[in-house]
Design a protein around this motif. Structure first.
Motif, short mmCIF file in Angstrom:
data_model
loop_
_atom_site.label_atom_id
_atom_site.label_comp_id
_atom_site.label_asym_id
_atom_site.label_seq_id
_atom_site.Cartn_x
_atom_site.Cartn_y
_atom_site.Cartn_z
N THR A 131 -30.06 -13.36 22.13
CA THR A 131 -30.56 -12.66 20.95
C THR A 131 -29.95 -11.28 20.86
O THR A 131 -29.44 -10.73 21.83
CB THR A 131 -32.09 -12.55 21.05
N ARG A 132 -30.03 -10.72 19.65
CA ARG A 132 -29.47 -9.39 19.42
C ARG A 132 -30.15 -8.39 20.35
O ARG A 132 -31.36 -8.34 20.47
CB ARG A 132 -29.69 -9.00 17.96
N GLY A 133 -29.32 -7.58 21.02
CA GLY A 133 -29.84 -6.58 21.93
C GLY A 133 -29.87 -7.05 23.37
O GLY A 133 -30.11 -6.26 24.27
N ALA A 134 -29.64 -8.34 23.62
CA ALA A 134 -29.64 -8.82 25.00
C ALA A 134 -28.45 -8.27 25.75
O ALA A 134 -27.41 -7.99 25.18
CB ALA A 134 -29.60 -10.36 25.01
N ARG A 135 -28.60 -8.10 27.05
CA ARG A 135 -27.57 -7.48 27.86
C ARG A 135 -26.65 -8.55 28.45
O ARG A 135 -27.11 -9.44 29.17
CB ARG A 135 -28.22 -6.67 28.99
N PRO A 136 -25.32 -8.50 28.16
CA PRO A 136 -24.40 -9.51 28.68
C PRO A 136 -24.29 -9.45 30.21
O PRO A 136 -24.50 -8.41 30.82
CB PRO A 136 -23.06 -9.14 28.03
N THR A 137 -23.96 -10.57 30.81
CA THR A 137 -23.70 -10.60 32.24
C THR A 137 -22.32 -10.06 32.52
O THR A 137 -21.50 -9.89 31.63
CB THR A 137 -23.79 -12.04 32.76
N ALA A 138 -22.05 -9.81 33.78
CA ALA A 138 -20.75 -9.27 34.20
C ALA A 138 -19.75 -10.40 34.36
O ALA A 138 -19.21 -10.63 35.44
CB ALA A 138 -20.90 -8.47 35.48
N VAL A 144 -23.09 -3.07 19.49
CA VAL A 144 -23.11 -2.48 20.83
C VAL A 144 -22.62 -3.50 21.85
O VAL A 144 -21.83 -3.18 22.76
CB VAL A 144 -24.51 -1.96 21.18
N ASP A 145 -23.07 -4.76 21.71
CA ASP A 145 -22.62 -5.82 22.62
C ASP A 145 -21.11 -6.03 22.50
O ASP A 145 -20.40 -6.16 23.50
CB ASP A 145 -23.32 -7.15 22.29
N VAL A 146 -20.63 -6.08 21.26
CA VAL A 146 -19.20 -6.30 21.02
C VAL A 146 -18.38 -5.16 21.59
O VAL A 146 -17.34 -5.37 22.24
CB VAL A 146 -18.93 -6.48 19.51
N THR A 147 -18.83 -3.94 21.37
CA THR A 147 -18.11 -2.77 21.88
C THR A 147 -18.06 -2.77 23.41
O THR A 147 -17.03 -2.41 24.01
CB THR A 147 -18.77 -1.48 21.38
N ARG A 164 -14.97 -3.28 28.38
CA ARG A 164 -14.75 -3.90 29.69
C ARG A 164 -13.33 -4.43 29.83
O ARG A 164 -12.68 -4.25 30.87
CB ARG A 164 -15.74 -5.06 29.90
N LEU A 165 -12.84 -5.07 28.78
CA LEU A 165 -11.48 -5.60 28.85
C LEU A 165 -10.46 -4.48 28.91
O LEU A 165 -9.52 -4.52 29.70
CB LEU A 165 -11.20 -6.50 27.65
N HIS A 166 -10.66 -3.46 28.07
CA HIS A 166 -9.74 -2.32 28.07
C HIS A 166 -9.68 -1.67 29.45
O HIS A 166 -8.60 -1.40 29.98
CB HIS A 166 -10.18 -1.30 27.03
N GLU A 167 -10.83 -1.43 30.03
CA GLU A 167 -10.87 -0.75 31.32
C GLU A 167 -10.25 -1.59 32.43
O GLU A 167 -9.59 -1.06 33.34
CB GLU A 167 -12.32 -0.39 31.66
N SER A 168 -10.42 -2.90 32.35
CA SER A 168 -9.87 -3.78 33.38
C SER A 168 -8.35 -3.85 33.33
O SER A 168 -7.71 -4.25 34.31
CB SER A 168 -10.45 -5.19 33.23
#
Length: 312
Positions: free
Chosen positions: A10-17, A38-41, A46-50
């Motif tokens: 659901t909207r606002g849920a925190r993605p896993t690593a 916020v989830d998309v960003t 994460r991808l940019h930093e990796s």
């Protein structure tokens, strides 16, 4: 708060690593799967930093004295080509902002796609800054012809705006062109450190291509943009003596608004041209399939499909 796989909760849920990756089905993620901006960003970051890498470390690994004349020509051209990329990112941010405001009152989901695209442009800008700096600094350190302030300013001209789908497809094809060119360079340069730079930059360009494909697909999936515009841009590049031919064309446009260095490639002193037209054509056809769902295998099929879509 529950923890879910990106785009499945659901909207606002925190993605896993999970492993950082581009959200390839962005429209579905923002609508049916309920991801927030916020989830998309977060996934973008994460991808940019990796994938971050150090220009200084890359330069330190190059034996400048061992560079061959061909190596030097390729570095000199790459620096000038990359100098023209910041205007593209600046334009994308500006255009995405305007489109976000335009779509907001009537279709918030399309506005969210535009905002996600504009937000990602900051990462694209930073990564292209690495490309520009590593090649220009290497050319400068090797004593090659410097870039004047006048040339620097001229190459920073921002591209004129266009329909957003057309813009994204054009950028995807531009990244395909750059990735293939750098991949070709990677196979012919002799210095191992320089080869690593070309390999890294080519990989970055493919990631950028994938992002542009994702954003373009989202616009087509939304129903607000027509697939014919994706094929129109592809045809512009693939047609006989089209943009994909780059500096090999007999006649090149006098744009007056911006600079595309691949149109002006200088190869004096070397007969090597990193064109690989067939490979670029295949990658463009693959991008069209991902964006529109229509499979094509040649420039002739691209033109035929474009003509058919004009009548639809």
């Amino acid at each position: 708060m529950s923890t879910v796989t990106p785009g499945t909760g659901t909207r606002g849920a925190r993605p896993t690593a999970s492993q950082p990756a581009i959200i390839t089905d962005l429209w579905d993620a923002l609508t049916d799967r309920g991801m927030s901006l916020v989830d998309v960003t977060w996934e973008q970051h994460r991808l940019h930093e990796s994938r971050r890498w150090s220009v200084m470390e890359m330069l330190a690994a190059v034996d400048i004295d061992s560079l061959t004349p061909r190596d030097r020509i390729l570095v000199w051209n790459a620096g000038r080509a990359e100098l023209t990329t910041k205007p593209g990112a600046d334009r994308l941010e500006r255009q995405a902002e305007a489109e976000t405001r335009r779509w907001g009152p009537t279709d918030p989901s399309v506005a969210a796609v535009m905002e996600a695209c504009g937000t990602w442009s900051r990462y694209w800008n930073e990564e292209e800054a690495h490309h520009e700096t590593v090649f220009i600094r290497l050319a400068q350190s090797a004593g090659m012809e410097p870039i004047s302030d006048e040339t620097f300013i001229q190459f920073r001209q921002v591209f004129p705006d266009d329909d957003m789908l057309r813009t994204l497809v054009l950028l995807a094809i531009s990244e395909i062109t750059a990735a293939v060119n750098y991949g070709q360079c990677q196979h012919v340069v002799e210095d191992a450190g320089l080869r690593r730079i070309f390999k890294q930059v080519a990989a970055d360009e493919i990631q950028h291509r994938n992002y542009f494909v994702s954003f373009a697909k989202a616009l087509v999936d939304s129903g607000a943009y027509h697939r014919k515009d994706a094929f129109a841009v592809a045809h512009l590049f693939l047609r006989e003596d089209g943009e994909l031919q780059g500096s090999a064309r007999e006649q090149r446009e006098s744009r007056g608004t911006h600079v595309n260095w691949w149109d002006h490639l200088e190869t004096s002193g070397s007969d090597f041209r990193p064109e690989a037209i067939e490979k670029k054509e295949q990658l463009i056809c693959g991008a069209l399939k991902k964006i529109t769902g229509i499979a094509v295998g040649s420039r002739e099929e691209v033109e035929d499909t474009w003509m058919d879509l004009l009548d639809s």
